[in-house]
Design a protein around this motif. Structure first.
Motif, PDB file in Angstrom:
ATOM      1  N   CYS A   1      -0.021   7.834   6.546  1.00 31.29           N
ATOM      2  CA  CYS A   1      -1.052   6.798   6.428  1.00 31.29           C
ATOM      3  C   CYS A   1      -0.631   5.553   7.195  1.00 31.29           C
ATOM      4  CB  CYS A   1      -1.288   6.448   4.963  1.00 31.29           C
ATOM      5  SG  CYS A   1      -2.498   5.133   4.761  1.00 31.29           S
TER       6      CYS A   1
ATOM      7  N   HIS B   1       0.857  -1.183   0.000  1.00 29.99           N
ATOM      8  CA  HIS B   1       0.000   0.000   0.000  1.00 29.99           C
ATOM      9  C   HIS B   1       0.895   1.235   0.000  1.00 29.99           C
ATOM     10  CE1 HIS B   1      -3.471   2.517   0.971  1.00 29.99           C
ATOM     11  NE2 HIS B   1      -2.694   3.143   1.826  1.00 29.99           N
TER      12      HIS B   1
ATOM     13  N   HIS C   1      -9.056   5.512  -1.678  1.00 25.03           N
ATOM     14  CA  HIS C   1      -8.390   5.997  -0.491  1.00 25.03           C
ATOM     15  C   HIS C   1      -7.523   7.196  -0.842  1.00 25.03           C
ATOM     16  CE1 HIS C   1      -6.212   5.674   3.227  1.00 25.03           C
ATOM     17  NE2 HIS C   1      -5.094   5.469   2.595  1.00 25.03           N
TER      18      HIS C   1
HETATM   19 ZN   LIG Z   1      -2.946   5.117   2.600  1.00 20.84          ZN
END
Ligand SMILES: [Zn+2]
Length: 181
Positions: free
Chosen positions: A127, A120, A146
């Motif tokens: 994040c 990711h 996202h």
């Molecule tokens: Zn993220």
């Protein structure tokens, strides 16, 4: 034999029965079992935690694999009923990332079909999911949801809720965020 009903429809007592007798059922699915604990509206929070602990007695090793196979379910099941600070949430996700790498490095596991994973990387420095291994085609794999507004909204909500120092709300927000992905 087949169970013939959805796990998320099971009563508290039925969970114990099916865990005890899982070998008899050809359609028994451990991931589905754990996932259903989150989804099942028949269970109180206390019952969900009791069911989780009972499932762990038999399936704890499989449960640990969920950190790679379905980290969302792993996170939700692990933190049932807990009031988490931002710091707690970051720590849990960091631990999941470390454990994912351990699972992937394990020689025995390498030969199993675990699908294709990618990291990711949404571009937001803070994040919690940065570096998390995501199975292609699963939640957050398509970063776009996202990537754009969601992340900003989420961060704004978290900041404003954080000011109210209401830990419970933070937990609810991240649950909602995870559900939406
Ligand atoms: Zn993220």
């Amino acid at each position: 034999m087949e169970i013939g009903q959805k796990f998320n429809q099971l009563t508290f007592e039925e969970y114990f029965y099916y865990v005890d007798n899982y070998k008899k059922y050809t359609d028994f699915n451990t991931l589905g079992l754990y996932r259903s604990i989150v989804e099942n509206v028949k269970l109180s929070l206390k019952e969900k935690i009791d069911v989780r602990e009972y499932c762990h007695l038999t399936f704890k090793k499989t449960f640990d694999f969920l950190q790679l196979k379905d980290p969302k379910v792993f996170f939700e099941i692990s933190t049932l009923g807990q009031e988490l600070t931002n710091g707690d949430i970051v720590k849990i996700w960091d631990d999941i990332k470390i454990n994912q790498q351990k699972i992937l490095k394990d020689k025995k596991i390498r030969h199993r079909n675990f699908g294709i994973y990618s990291k990711h990387n949404c571009g937001y420095e803070n994040c919690v999911w940065n570096g998390l291994m995501i199975k292609q085609g699963s939640w957050l794999a398509d970063g776009n949801m996202h990537f754009t507004d969601d992340k900003n909204k989420y961060q704004q909500k978290l900041n404003s809720e954080g000011r109210k120092s209401d830990r419970k709300k933070e937990r609810q927000i991240i649950s909602r965020e995870l559900d939406n992905n």
